[in-house]
Scaffold this motif. Structure first.
Motif, PDB file in Angstrom:
ATOM      1  N   THR A   1       0.852  -1.277  -0.015  1.00 12.35           N
ATOM      2  CA  THR A   1       0.039  -0.023  -0.049  1.00 12.35           C
ATOM      3  C   THR A   1       0.858   1.148   0.159  1.00 12.35           C
ATOM      4  OG1 THR A   1      -0.297   0.339   2.407  1.00 12.35           O
ATOM      5  CG2 THR A   1      -1.579  -1.250   1.596  1.00 12.35           C
ATOM      6  N   ILE A   2       0.315   2.418  -0.365  1.00  8.56           N
ATOM      7  CA  ILE A   2       0.800   3.793  -0.372  1.00  8.56           C
ATOM      8  C   ILE A   2      -0.065   4.504   0.493  1.00  8.56           C
ATOM      9  CG2 ILE A   2       1.494   5.744  -1.605  1.00  8.56           C
ATOM     10  CD1 ILE A   2       1.900   3.814  -3.775  1.00  8.56           C
ATOM     11  N   ALA A   3       0.393   5.300   1.493  1.00  3.80           N
ATOM     12  CA  ALA A   3      -0.647   6.218   2.407  1.00  3.80           C
ATOM     13  C   ALA A   3      -0.054   7.664   2.001  1.00  3.80           C
ATOM     14  CB  ALA A   3      -0.316   5.623   3.917  1.00  3.80           C
ATOM     15  N   LEU A   4      -1.316   8.494   2.253  1.00  4.01           N
ATOM     16  CA  LEU A   4      -0.993   9.967   2.297  1.00  4.01           C
ATOM     17  C   LEU A   4      -1.676  10.356   3.673  1.00  4.01           C
ATOM     18  CD1 LEU A   4      -0.597  12.726   0.728  1.00  4.01           C
ATOM     19  CD2 LEU A   4      -2.876  12.852   0.276  1.00  4.01           C
ATOM     20  N   TRP A   5      -0.405  11.114   4.309  1.00  3.86           N
ATOM     21  CA  TRP A   5      -0.451  11.382   5.611  1.00  3.86           C
ATOM     22  C   TRP A   5      -0.622  13.109   5.707  1.00  3.86           C
ATOM     23  CZ3 TRP A   5      -0.494   7.483   9.564  1.00  3.86           C
ATOM     24  CH2 TRP A   5      -0.148   6.207   9.121  1.00  3.86           C
ATOM     25  N   ASP A   6      -1.590  13.301   6.961  1.00  2.00           N
ATOM     26  CA  ASP A   6      -1.587  14.849   7.197  1.00  2.00           C
ATOM     27  C   ASP A   6      -0.721  14.881   8.383  1.00  2.00           C
ATOM     28  OD1 ASP A   6      -2.490  17.259   8.638  1.00  2.00           O
ATOM     29  OD2 ASP A   6      -4.290  17.033   7.828  1.00  2.00           O
ATOM     30  N   THR A   7       0.334  15.684   8.213  1.00  2.00           N
ATOM     31  CA  THR A   7       1.673  15.827   9.426  1.00  2.00           C
ATOM     32  C   THR A   7       1.026  16.511  10.423  1.00  2.00           C
ATOM     33  OG1 THR A   7       2.599  17.595   8.193  1.00  2.00           O
ATOM     34  CG2 THR A   7       3.226  15.577   7.506  1.00  2.00           C
ATOM     35  N   GLN A   8       0.062  17.578  10.353  1.00  2.00           N
ATOM     36  CA  GLN A   8      -0.260  18.469  11.361  1.00  2.00           C
ATOM     37  C   GLN A   8      -1.280  17.409  12.192  1.00  2.00           C
ATOM     38  OE1 GLN A   8      -2.378  21.894   9.414  1.00  2.00           O
ATOM     39  NE2 GLN A   8      -0.447  23.061   9.892  1.00  2.00           N
ATOM     40  N   ARG A   9      -1.991  16.614  11.806  1.00  2.00           N
ATOM     41  CA  ARG A   9      -2.917  15.965  12.536  1.00  2.00           C
ATOM     42  C   ARG A   9      -2.176  14.550  12.783  1.00  2.00           C
ATOM     43  NH1 ARG A   9      -8.623  15.537  10.080  1.00  2.00           N
ATOM     44  NH2 ARG A   9      -7.194  15.350   8.135  1.00  2.00           N
ATOM     45  N   GLY A  10      -1.247  14.113  12.196  1.00  2.00           N
ATOM     46  CA  GLY A  10      -0.779  12.703  12.472  1.00  2.00           C
ATOM     47  C   GLY A  10      -1.443  11.583  11.910  1.00  2.00           C
ATOM     48  N   ILE A  11      -2.401  11.915  11.031  1.00  2.00           N
ATOM     49  CA  ILE A  11      -3.306  10.547  10.683  1.00  2.00           C
ATOM     50  C   ILE A  11      -3.213  10.387   9.246  1.00  2.00           C
ATOM     51  CG2 ILE A  11      -4.897  11.241  12.444  1.00  2.00           C
ATOM     52  CD1 ILE A  11      -6.704  12.650  10.141  1.00  2.00           C
ATOM     53  N   ARG A  12      -3.591   9.075   8.794  1.00  2.00           N
ATOM     54  CA  ARG A  12      -3.446   8.867   7.335  1.00  2.00           C
ATOM     55  C   ARG A  12      -4.949   9.208   6.758  1.00  2.00           C
ATOM     56  NH1 ARG A  12      -1.671   2.780   5.325  1.00  2.00           N
ATOM     57  NH2 ARG A  12      -3.285   2.205   7.058  1.00  2.00           N
ATOM     58  N   SER A  13      -4.832  10.025   5.800  1.00  3.27           N
ATOM     59  CA  SER A  13      -5.793  10.605   5.186  1.00  3.27           C
ATOM     60  C   SER A  13      -6.359   9.910   4.059  1.00  3.27           C
ATOM     61  CB  SER A  13      -5.632  12.145   4.955  1.00  3.27           C
ATOM     62  OG  SER A  13      -4.709  12.135   3.970  1.00  3.27           O
ATOM     63  N   HIS A  14      -5.563   9.249   3.351  1.00  2.00           N
ATOM     64  CA  HIS A  14      -5.731   8.520   2.135  1.00  2.00           C
ATOM     65  C   HIS A  14      -5.048   7.367   2.050  1.00  2.00           C
ATOM     66  CE1 HIS A  14      -8.099   9.000  -1.522  1.00  2.00           C
ATOM     67  NE2 HIS A  14      -6.966   8.534  -2.277  1.00  2.00           N
ATOM     68  N   GLU A  15      -5.565   6.136   1.225  1.00  2.00           N
ATOM     69  CA  GLU A  15      -4.744   4.937   0.942  1.00  2.00           C
ATOM     70  C   GLU A  15      -4.876   4.549  -0.406  1.00  2.00           C
ATOM     71  OE1 GLU A  15      -4.173   1.077   3.630  1.00  2.00           O
ATOM     72  OE2 GLU A  15      -6.207   1.195   2.572  1.00  2.00           O
ATOM     73  N   PHE A  16      -3.889   4.196  -1.095  1.00  2.00           N
ATOM     74  CA  PHE A  16      -3.667   4.005  -2.542  1.00  2.00           C
ATOM     75  C   PHE A  16      -3.518   2.343  -2.486  1.00  2.00           C
ATOM     76  CE2 PHE A  16      -2.248   8.382  -1.864  1.00  2.00           C
ATOM     77  CZ  PHE A  16      -3.323   8.837  -2.792  1.00  2.00           C
ATOM     78  N   LEU A  17      -4.418   1.634  -3.386  1.00  2.00           N
ATOM     79  CA  LEU A  17      -4.182   0.221  -3.638  1.00  2.00           C
ATOM     80  C   LEU A  17      -4.182  -0.081  -4.819  1.00  2.00           C
ATOM     81  CD1 LEU A  17      -6.866  -0.941  -1.159  1.00  2.00           C
ATOM     82  CD2 LEU A  17      -4.494  -0.833  -0.638  1.00  2.00           C
ATOM     83  N   GLY A  18      -3.058  -1.260  -5.245  1.00  2.00           N
ATOM     84  CA  GLY A  18      -2.917  -1.413  -6.732  1.00  2.00           C
ATOM     85  C   GLY A  18      -1.964  -2.442  -7.020  1.00  2.00           C
ATOM     86  N   HIS A  19      -0.758  -2.365  -6.239  1.00  2.00           N
ATOM     87  CA  HIS A  19       0.497  -2.995  -6.565  1.00  2.00           C
ATOM     88  C   HIS A  19       0.084  -4.503  -5.821  1.00  2.00           C
ATOM     89  CE1 HIS A  19       3.588  -0.516  -8.036  1.00  2.00           C
ATOM     90  NE2 HIS A  19       2.980   0.410  -7.382  1.00  2.00           N
ATOM     91  N   SER A  20       0.725  -5.616  -6.530  1.00  2.00           N
ATOM     92  CA  SER A  20       0.501  -6.941  -6.219  1.00  2.00           C
ATOM     93  C   SER A  20       1.702  -7.441  -5.252  1.00  2.00           C
ATOM     94  CB  SER A  20       0.269  -7.769  -7.165  1.00  2.00           C
ATOM     95  OG  SER A  20       1.188  -7.615  -8.215  1.00  2.00           O
ATOM     96  N   ALA A  21       2.463  -6.654  -4.977  1.00  2.00           N
ATOM     97  CA  ALA A  21       3.862  -7.007  -4.377  1.00  2.00           C
ATOM     98  C   ALA A  21       4.413  -5.767  -3.438  1.00  2.00           C
ATOM     99  CB  ALA A  21       4.893  -7.674  -5.180  1.00  2.00           C
ATOM    100  N   ASP A  22       5.547  -5.930  -2.786  1.00  2.00           N
ATOM    101  CA  ASP A  22       6.109  -4.666  -2.019  1.00  2.00           C
ATOM    102  C   ASP A  22       6.031  -3.603  -2.848  1.00  2.00           C
ATOM    103  OD1 ASP A  22       6.319  -6.932  -0.481  1.00  2.00           O
ATOM    104  OD2 ASP A  22       8.524  -6.516   0.378  1.00  2.00           O
ATOM    105  N   VAL A  23       5.868  -2.393  -2.211  1.00  2.00           N
ATOM    106  CA  VAL A  23       5.887  -1.330  -2.854  1.00  2.00           C
ATOM    107  C   VAL A  23       7.283  -0.665  -2.627  1.00  2.00           C
ATOM    108  CG1 VAL A  23       4.992   1.381  -3.445  1.00  2.00           C
ATOM    109  CG2 VAL A  23       3.591  -0.624  -2.882  1.00  2.00           C
ATOM    110  N   LEU A  24       8.257  -0.335  -3.529  1.00  2.00           N
ATOM    111  CA  LEU A  24       9.733  -0.095  -3.111  1.00  2.00           C
ATOM    112  C   LEU A  24       9.915   1.528  -3.264  1.00  2.00           C
ATOM    113  CD1 LEU A  24      11.167  -2.986  -5.212  1.00  2.00           C
ATOM    114  CD2 LEU A  24      10.649  -2.940  -2.884  1.00  2.00           C
ATOM    115  N   LEU A  25       9.282   2.187  -3.950  1.00  2.00           N
ATOM    116  CA  LEU A  25       9.525   3.532  -4.115  1.00  2.00           C
ATOM    117  C   LEU A  25       8.570   4.528  -4.662  1.00  2.00           C
ATOM    118  CD1 LEU A  25      12.928   4.774  -4.297  1.00  2.00           C
ATOM    119  CD2 LEU A  25      11.770   5.620  -6.479  1.00  2.00           C
ATOM    120  N   MET A  26       8.513   5.732  -4.564  1.00  2.00           N
ATOM    121  CA  MET A  26       7.454   6.770  -5.014  1.00  2.00           C
ATOM    122  C   MET A  26       8.359   7.794  -5.583  1.00  2.00           C
ATOM    123  SD  MET A  26       4.977   6.936  -1.925  1.00  2.00           S
ATOM    124  CE  MET A  26       6.130   7.600  -0.991  1.00  2.00           C
TER     125      MET A  26
END
Length: 392
Positions: free
Chosen positions: A193-218
């Protein structure tokens, strides 16, 4: 055998069949694209003069202070400071010009894999095998200001809180992190998975799904509302920050895609993989434009003075571990597992020089290459605990 075990095996079998079918479809699409491609990049640019092979970059500075393998280095936007994450349990902020340490940050876990600088330079992030991303607020004098004996202040933020009823921290190691805004950061993980975080609130605001193995880089820059990701499934995916699923999938290679670097027009990127191949890909035509293979150039490189004797002594499949482009995007810098950092002419598909290998250079594997935003300097980080700054 329990019902739960049988269900798990059934799902695993279906996933394996689906992946095999997807690979067949990708291969058919690739053949269709190749049939439409009437010329290669090298053929079209045959009249362009090549960059003469020689030593262009000279060692400017060596940053000493770490005591173990350096996982990653990143420049800030001023092209003056560098942040480094190391397995000695410290993250250090450096002045690349003077070589001074501006801040040494002790880490809770020494098993770090990546680090990042925020656009303002006031936040630094790191992540690794502890399955979380930690962000530090740092207060360091601006470049050119007097350096005092008092270290800058530090405040730690940890990104592990859930978004509403959704998941919290990643379920596996965090392989990459990158700021897209001052208060927004992306993290990629071995949990696919890939996650988008709001650093001010310290929470995960969005999640991206689609890879079928480890995500290595963005790769978020120079892209705007989109970003790229690469994984152990051999795919590079294009994502829209407003969508959960990928908007495009590029079947690049059959092995792990370890690094990607983009062109400033946001239309093209280069991907490097475990098999030692770098591929230049165009998003508009969804076609491969060029392939940079060290094995294909190896016999030619023996007759040049730019490749050192240790590099030519034997050849094994050298995995690409890091990539970056010069400011003009003409030169591609590719770090290989055991062959140093090689500079490629992207227009002529030829080797220009080798950096960080030989007498007076790194004594261990080069784990990272990073070109400064202004293009005036380049940093190489190594398992020998050193960071070297190169310049013309």
């Amino acid at each position: 055998m329990s019902t739960k075990t049988m269900a798990h095996e059934t799902i695993s079998g279906k996933l394996a069949v689906a992946r095999q079918n997807a690979q067949i479809l990708y291969s058919e699409l690739q053949k269709a694209y190749e049939a439409l491609q009437d010329a290669s990049l090298v053929d079209v640019l045959a009249q362009v003069a090549p960059v003469p092979p020689k030593r262009y970059l000279k060692l400017y500075n060596t940053l000493k202070g770490h005591r173990d393998k350096i996982a990653q280095v990143k420049w800030d936007q001023s092209s003056r400071r560098i942040v480094s994450a190391c397995q000695d349990g410290f993250m250090i902020i450096w002045d690349a010009v003077t070589g001074l340490k501006l801040q040494a940050i002790p880490l809770e876990s020494s098993w770090v894999l990546c680090c990042a600088y925020s656009p303002s330079g006031r936040l630094v992030a790191l992540a690794g095998l502890d399955n979380k991303c930690s962000i530090y607020k740092v207060n360091i004098p601006e470049p050119g200001a007097p350096i005092t004996s008092q270290p800058g202040s530090i405040e730690l933020l940890e990104l592990s809180k859930p978004y509403r009823a959704g998941p919290g921290a990643h379920a596996a190691y965090v392989s990459a992190c990158e700021f897209i805004e001052e208060n927004k950061i992306l993290t990629a993980s071995g949990d696919m998975t890939i996650a988008l975080w709001d650093t001010q609130r310290g929470i995960r605001s969005h999640e991206f799904l689609g890879h079928s193995a480890d995500v290595l880089l963005m790769l978020a820059r120079p892209f705007q509302q989109t970003f790229l990701s690469s994984g152990a499934d051999g795919l590079v995916k294009v994502w829209d920050l407003r969508e959960k699923g990928p908007v495009m999938s590029c079947n690049i290679l059959k092995t792990d895609v370890n690094d990607i670097v983009g062109f400033h027009d946001s239309h093209s990127f280069v991907a490097g993989a475990d098999d030692g191949v770098c591929k230049l890909f165009d998003l508009r035509s969804e076609c491969e434009l060029a392939s940079f293979e060290l094995l294909a150039q190896f016999s030619l490189a023996k007759n040049t003075t730019t490749i050192t004797t240790p590099l030519m002594s034997h050849f094994d499949t050298p995995g690409v571990v890091s990539l970056d482009l010069s400011r003009s995007k003409r030169i591609l810098y590719a770090c290989y597992a055991d062959y140093g950092c090689i500079a490629w002419d992207t227009l002529k598909n030829s080797i220009i020089e080798t950096i960080g290998v030989g007498s007076g250079s790194h004594n261990g594997r080069i784990s990272q290459v990073a070109v400064s935003p202004d293009g005036e300097g380049m940093a190489t980080a190594s398992w020998d605990s050193l960071i070297k700054i190169w310049s013309t």
